[in-house]
Motif scaffolding. Structure first.
Motif, short mmCIF file in Angstrom:
data_model
loop_
_atom_site.label_atom_id
_atom_site.label_comp_id
_atom_site.label_asym_id
_atom_site.label_seq_id
_atom_site.Cartn_x
_atom_site.Cartn_y
_atom_site.Cartn_z
N GLU A 1 -2.92 1.37 -2.18
CA GLU A 1 -3.07 -0.12 -2.83
C GLU A 1 -1.47 -0.39 -3.33
O GLU A 1 -1.19 -1.62 -3.10
CB GLU A 1 -4.09 0.12 -3.81
CG GLU A 1 -5.49 0.13 -3.11
CD GLU A 1 -6.52 0.28 -4.25
OE1 GLU A 1 -6.38 0.30 -5.52
OE2 GLU A 1 -7.79 0.15 -3.91
N GLN B 1 -5.68 6.70 -2.23
CA GLN B 1 -6.21 5.52 -2.25
C GLN B 1 -5.40 4.44 -3.04
O GLN B 1 -4.91 3.23 -2.73
CB GLN B 1 -7.49 5.40 -2.32
CG GLN B 1 -8.69 6.09 -1.61
CD GLN B 1 -8.69 7.56 -1.95
OE1 GLN B 1 -7.88 7.98 -2.62
NE2 GLN B 1 -9.54 8.23 -1.13
N ARG B 2 -5.07 5.10 -4.21
CA ARG B 2 -4.16 4.01 -5.17
C ARG B 2 -2.90 3.74 -4.52
O ARG B 2 -2.26 2.95 -4.73
CB ARG B 2 -4.29 4.60 -6.61
CG ARG B 2 -5.71 4.25 -7.26
CD ARG B 2 -5.57 4.70 -8.42
NE ARG B 2 -7.14 4.76 -9.08
CZ ARG B 2 -7.24 4.76 -10.50
NH1 ARG B 2 -6.29 4.85 -11.48
NH2 ARG B 2 -8.60 4.92 -11.07
#
Length: 456
Positions: free
Chosen positions: A263, A259-260
């Motif tokens: 991002e 997820q990071r």
């Protein structure tokens, strides 16, 4: 004459004669126009061969100290006196012990970045290197491609695809003299004094110095147990680069989740910058296979840095970076201007070392050893401090962080020195402990010394 010759000394006799005349000429004892004795005269006076004098005179003539006048002898040349010249004797010893020789009361150092070099298969490596040297062609011994020998770049492209998911063509690989040079080249090509760079906080202090060497402004982004906190990226800054260690954050050890990573990539795409992925020790993951590289998700905007310092040994000085296609020509030119090329014979030996399976076997062997040493360190810390700390970064790499509940006492680093142990202090109450190079006895004794120092 005003000097004597030591025929038994280490300095050649012609050099002794040359230095004696050179000193006298530079200091003005023998001024311009002074006539030198004939070689036959001087040889007889010093009781040495005339050939020695001839060789000394020839060197003085070649360097411009003397000049010959046909049929009239040899004279000190004009403009050869150096004002305030004071001859000095060479100092052939260190003023203090070199860092590598320091042994303060059998110091146990938990410094990071050191593998178990004593267990590297050096005989096998030596045999391969010797074979490469014996079979080397004229092309191998000459100037090669500044980006590295083609054979190694081809092998690396396949090796990194299989082990790290890296996507690249061999032409995108630049072989460097370690990961530090790779980062220096990136900084020189991409950064200027007007640029912003985001870095993990905490991070390696040396890399910060490299990133700011062109005047670029750094902004630290805090990390937690999962790496850099992407939701804290500034909205009002367009960084040229973001430096990350996503597979094993240094020093806290977090592994950046998908997820990071997404991002991070989306943020960089908006700012049209680049991600510098430092994959410094991700081969050693103890709870499963090594995680995929960040580069595999965004090869067009990630500059991937790797090294063999941890998997083999630091003095090998072979690192590499993988650069996006549009940057290849720029890095090729910069590498050539930097040092022309990384030594070729070691690169060719590395090709054989990888192709014959020695590297992968060594890594597997070391993973088992480092896992065992990690567990010994964890057990020793628990025995010494109970539950007064938590561990960060235990899943991979050659170090971990013991994060203590209570603040450290003042002067703790000095107490460590008194006890003969070293461990880096970070984040107020964090203790950074590298363990890959320490055997079981050293780990146990080192933690015991740390405990003594913290309770003094």
């Amino acid at each position: 004459m005003w000097f004597s010759i030591d025929s038994e000394g280490d300095i050649p006799m012609f050099r002794q004669v040359f230095e004696a005349f050179r000193e006298s000429i530079l200091t003005g004892k023998m001024p311009a126009g002074y006539k030198l004795p004939s070689t036959r005269e001087l040889a007889a006076e010093l009781h040495i061969s005339r050939n020695v004098i001839l060789e000394a005179y020839e060197l003085l003539l070649a360097e411009g100290y003397i000049t010959g006048r046909s049929g009239a002898g040899t004279y000190v040349a004009e403009g050869t006196q150096l004002r305030s010249y004071s001859p000095m004797e060479p100092v052939l010893s260190f003023a203090s012990k070199p860092e590598s020789e320091e042994s303060e009361r059998d110091l146990i150092s938990f410094r990071t970045g050191l593998p178990a070099v004593d267990l590297f298969p050096m005989k096998k490596w030596g045999t391969i290197l010797q074979s490469v040297c014996m079979d080397a062609t004229a092309a191998n011994l000459g100037y090669g491609d500044s980006c590295g020998v083609p054979e190694l770049r081809l092998v690396l492209a396949e090796h990194l695809w299989k082990t790290r998911g890296v996507i690249c063509r061999p032409e995108q690989i630049v072989i460097t003299s370690g990961a530090v040079q790779a980062l220096q080249l990136i900084v020189r090509l991409l950064l200027s004094s007007r640029d912003h760079v985001l870095v993990e906080d905490p991070s390696n202090e040396d890399l910060k110095s490299i990133l700011t060497s062109t005047g670029a402004a750094l902004q630290g982004i805090p990390v937690d147990d999962f790496g850099i906190m992407t939701h804290l990226f500034p909205a009002d800054v367009s960084p040229q680069c973001i430096y990350v260690t996503p597979s094993h954050q240094f020093p806290m050890g977090g592994i950046l989740p998908i997820q990071r990573r997404i991002e991070l990539i989306e943020y960089v795409r908006q700012t049209v910058g680049y991600i510098i992925e430092d994959d410094y020790d991700s081969e050693f993951r103890y709870d499963g296979a090594p995680v995929q590289s960040l580069q595999s998700l965004c090869p067009d905007q990630v500059l991937y840095i790797g090294t063999f310092s941890k998997t083999m040994f630091p003095s090998l000085r072979i690192g590499y970076m993988i650069v996006p296609e549009p940057l290849v020509d720029g890095f090729r030119q910069l590498k050539r201007l930097s040092d022309y090329q990384t030594p070729s014979l070691e690169q060719l030996a590395l090709v054989h070392f990888i192709n014959q399976g020695h590297l992968s076997r060594h890594i597997q062997k070391m993973k088992k050893l480092y896992r065992r040493r990690r567990n010994i360190l964890l057990s020793a810390l628990t025995d010494q401090f109970g539950g007064d700390f938590r561990i960060c970064g235990r899943a991979a790499g050659l170090h971990l962080v013991a994060d203590f509940e209570a603040p450290f006492p003042d002067g703790l680093q000095e107490r460590f020195r008194e006890e003969g142990v070293y461990g880096a202090l970070i984040s107020g109450n964090g203790l950074l402990l590298g363990y890959g190079h320490l055997n079981e006895e050293q780990i146990l004794e080192g933690v015991l010394r740390i405990g003594k120092a913290m309770r003094m």
